[in-house]
Design an enzyme around this catalytic site. Structure first.
Site, PDB file in Angstrom:
ATOM      1  N   GLY A   1       0.794  -1.225   0.000  1.00  0.00           N
ATOM      2  CA  GLY A   1       0.000   0.000   0.000  1.00  0.00           C
ATOM      3  C   GLY A   1       0.823   1.271   0.000  1.00  0.00           C
ATOM      4  N   SER A   2       0.308   2.267   0.736  1.00  0.00           N
ATOM      5  CA  SER A   2       0.787   3.651   0.609  1.00  0.00           C
ATOM      6  C   SER A   2       2.239   3.878   0.983  1.00  0.00           C
ATOM      7  CB  SER A   2      -0.100   4.564   1.443  1.00  0.00           C
ATOM      8  OG  SER A   2      -1.426   4.440   0.998  1.00  0.00           O
ATOM      9  N   VAL A   3       2.885   2.894   1.577  1.00  0.00           N
ATOM     10  CA  VAL A   3       4.321   3.067   1.854  1.00  0.00           C
ATOM     11  C   VAL A   3       5.106   3.208   0.547  1.00  0.00           C
ATOM     12  CG1 VAL A   3       4.401   1.969   4.130  1.00  0.00           C
ATOM     13  CG2 VAL A   3       4.548   0.549   2.083  1.00  0.00           C
ATOM     14  N   PHE A   4       4.455   2.899  -0.588  1.00  0.00           N
ATOM     15  CA  PHE A   4       5.104   3.078  -1.892  1.00  0.00           C
ATOM     16  C   PHE A   4       5.074   4.543  -2.354  1.00  0.00           C
ATOM     17  CE2 PHE A   4       6.281  -0.654  -4.587  1.00  0.00           C
ATOM     18  CZ  PHE A   4       6.267  -1.597  -3.573  1.00  0.00           C
TER      19      PHE A   4
END
Lengths: 559, 101
Positions: free
Chosen positions: A272-275
């Site tokens: 998810g948003s850690v990218f």
């Protein structure tokens, strides 16, 4: 010969009768002389040559040749080999196999008596293992039985002194002390050679703190699984790597597959948003995005039947920092659209996220790539959906952000002073610093505020990914993660926490902001002193009130 | 001649006894060495067991709990830590000069 002559001369020869008598006397003397010669010869050979039995000393040496120990970075013992007894039998020395088997069954209740009787009665067998690695109590019980034909053979047993501590990383051996999992397998030859201890990069204290926090998460959020990594950004030394649920390598056979799975290295997840920081870094580095640029993120994006929207929509124009701090999917996709697909793919590839990690560890998981890299997959990958990577691979990628653009390869074995550190420049230093500042802002005033810990300038990014299911992504089943590094002004360590399907605590949500982020804050507060990271004693901000405000682990646990 | 034979037999017997006693002594020494090596191996093994026990007893899980329960200790807080700036960093001779004044 001289002796025989003297004997003959000493005899008297008178007539035929005396002749026979003298012949008999000479014959007897000859036989006695021969026997004496044989006895003398044998006595001489034994006296000079000795017997050819194996000496006790050589047997001792054989037992002492053991597998090398495994120690942590501070030489704390993690795995060692001890000599213990195994019970064996010599069938040819056993008169009543049934009596022996029945007797042993009283000590080993799970013994298959019929099978043992058959083996003991087998005329072709000269040696039978009855039970490998028996306890001192069982050994005494067998002695007390006083049965025939039994003996104890010395064998080597691998002992993991920390129990489940770092069990997934260290791995375990089979009954013959051969590594079959983890670093025991990866370094089988080196360990079997029995040389100096294998020194890991792991710090026992940090490892315990990480595992303890994952245990806490298991209780607090009822997670299905979890993993965590603490990685030195300068050397790539993995100071801790853990997977929950754990297992004890001393009793690896008792663990189920779910326990044995090393989620940090051998599992892949859509994180998810850690990218998102990576997407922004790619765009900044490619020169297609300026840090001050603003985007209208109020409206959802439509890709055919797929709608991309924000969990917590920003109803206005957002800066790049806002997009990261408040984790806007729409904003991130808009940034990714500034790149062409080839640029996006090449960037992620340079971070090692599109290939199997280059580490010495068995079963290090390769990522799962989208079937086709098109406009839709490019858009979803920009915010961490559609590309599954291992937590270790993602933590390694973030060393580039923390290390002024140079990515380091993770390692589990403590480097020697002469060893070169494998650093690769993947991002320009200014880009890395801008992203680091944005990630710090995310912790100070964005979704990561609950990770904030006074003194350690944590920079981070939350990730709440929906898990893919047979009918598409499931909004209610999440992988929650928090990637961070500290201290932001001079980063030393990357910390990644990944929680599989955490549940909400009473009165709270179940996004990463509520579970993985505060968990990371607590962990860093515990491990920073152990790692020798000096605190940055800045003035306390009022935002600290909004954060977990955790000062000690026990404070938080008491809540 | 007879005397020579008797002397020869006596010398041979003496040599045989000497060789036998030397061999016997060597075997005793070998057995003693083997016994000592065995004892050393056993001591080394005991040492390994003790080290393993020490590592098991000093694992953070146990020490942390004991430190918390018996000594009331907890993780170090940032405020409890100070860098070298907390110390007087003036050169030694300057400090000595100030003290002399």
């Amino acid at each position: 010969m001289k002796l025989s002559n003297s004997l003959i001369h000493s005899l008297h020869f008178d007539g035929a009768g005396d002749r026979w008598a003298s012949i008999r006397a000479v014959s007897v003397a000859g036989v006695v002389a021969l026997m004496f010669a044989v006895v003398t010869w044998r006595a001489t050979t034994i006296a000079l040559g000795g017997t050819h039995e194996t000496s006790v000393a050589s047997k001792t040496v054989q037992i002492a040749a053991k597998r090398a120990d495994i120690v942590d970075r501070n030489d704390e013992l993690l795995a060692t080999s001890l000599t213990i007894d195994s019970l064996a039998a010599a069938p040819q020395e056993i008169w009543d196999a049934r009596e022996v088997a029945d007797g042993l069954a009283t000590v080993f209740p799970d013994l298959n008596v019929e099978r043992l009787v058959a083996r003991l009665q087998d005329p072709d067998r000269k040696f039978v293992w009855i039970r490998r690695k028996v306890s001192p109590r069982q050994r005494q019980a067998v002695y007390d039985l006083g049965l025939e034909g039994l003996r104890f053979e010395k064998e080597v047993q691998r002992i993991y002194t920390g129990g489940s501590l770092a069990g997934h990383l260290i791995g375990y051996t089979n009954v013959d002390s051969k590594g079959i999992s983890g670093l025991e397998l990866a370094h089988q030859e080196r360990l079997a050679a029995g040389a100096a201890p294998l020194k890991l990069t792991i710090d026992t204290g940090v490892q315990f703190a990480l595992e303890d926090e994952l245990n806490f998460a298991a209780e607090a959020f009822n997670i299905k699984g979890g993993s965590g990594i603490v990685l030195d950004v300068k050397t790539g030394a993995v100071r801790a790597v853990a997977s929950w649920p754990t297992f004890d390598p001393n009793r690896a056979g008792d663990a189920v597959d779910d326990q044995r799975l090393n989620r940090a290295i051998n599992g892949v997840f859509e994180l998810g948003s850690v990218f998102k920081p990576l997407t922004v870094a790619a765009a900044l580095d490619a020169g297609v995005l300026r840090p001050t640029e603003k985007f209208n993120v109020a409206r959802n994006l439509q890709f055919g039947s797929i709608t991309i929207k924000d969990r917590h929509p920003i109803s206005s124009v957002a800066t790049v920092t806002d997009i990261l701090a408040h984790s806007s999917n729409v904003g991130t996709v808009k940034i990714s659209q500034l790149l062409d697909l080839r640029q996006q793919k090449e960037f992620l590839d340079s971070l090692g996220l599109l290939s199997r990690p280059q580490i010495v560890f068995p079963g290090a998981a390769a990522p799962i790539l989208p079937p086709e890299w098109n406009e839709l997959s490019g858009a979803t990958i920009s915010y961490g959906h559609g590309l599954a990577v291992s937590p270790l691979a993602l933590a390694a990628a973030f060393t580039a952000i923390a290390n002024d653009g140079e990515m380091v390869r993770p390692r589990f074995i403590e480097p020697e002073p002469e060893d070169e550190i494998d650093l690769t420049r993947v991002i320009s230093a200014p880009t890395a610093r801008v992203i680091a500042e944005m990630m710090r802002t995310t912790v100070v005033e964005g979704t990561g505020t609950r990770a904030d810990v006074y003194g350690y300038e944590i920079a981070g990014k939350t990730g709440t990914a929906e898990k893919p299911g047979p009918d598409g992504y499931d909004y209610d089943r999440n992988i929650c993660s928090f990637v961070s590094f500290f201290p932001a002004s001079r980063p030393e360590y990357v910390v990644l926490i990944v929680l599989d399907e955490p549940e909400a605590r009473e009165g709270e949500g179940k996004t990463a902001a509520m579970n993985a982020a505060p968990l990371t804050g607590r962990l860093i507060a515990r491990i920073a002193p152990m790692l020798g990271v000096d605190p940055v004693l800045e003035k306390r901000r009022s935002t600290s009130q909004k954060a977990s405000g955790v000062r000690t682990v026990s404070d938080e646990r008491a809540l | 001649m007879k005397r020579l034979i008797v002397i020869s037999l006596f010398v041979i017997a003496l040599l045989s006894v000497s060789v036998y006693r030397a061999k016997e002594g060597a075997q005793e020494s070998e057995a003693k060495i083997a016994q000592l090596e065995k004892e050393i191996a056993a001591e080394k093994e005991d040492l390994r067991v003790l080290k393993a026990e020490e590592a098991h007893l000093s694992r953070p899980e146990r020490i942390g709990q004991l430190a918390s329960e018996k000594l009331g200790m907890g993780p170090v807080r940032p405020e409890q830590m100070s860098g070298e700036v907390a110390f007087d960093t003036k050169p030694v001779d300057e400090v000595a000069k100030e003290a002399a004044q």
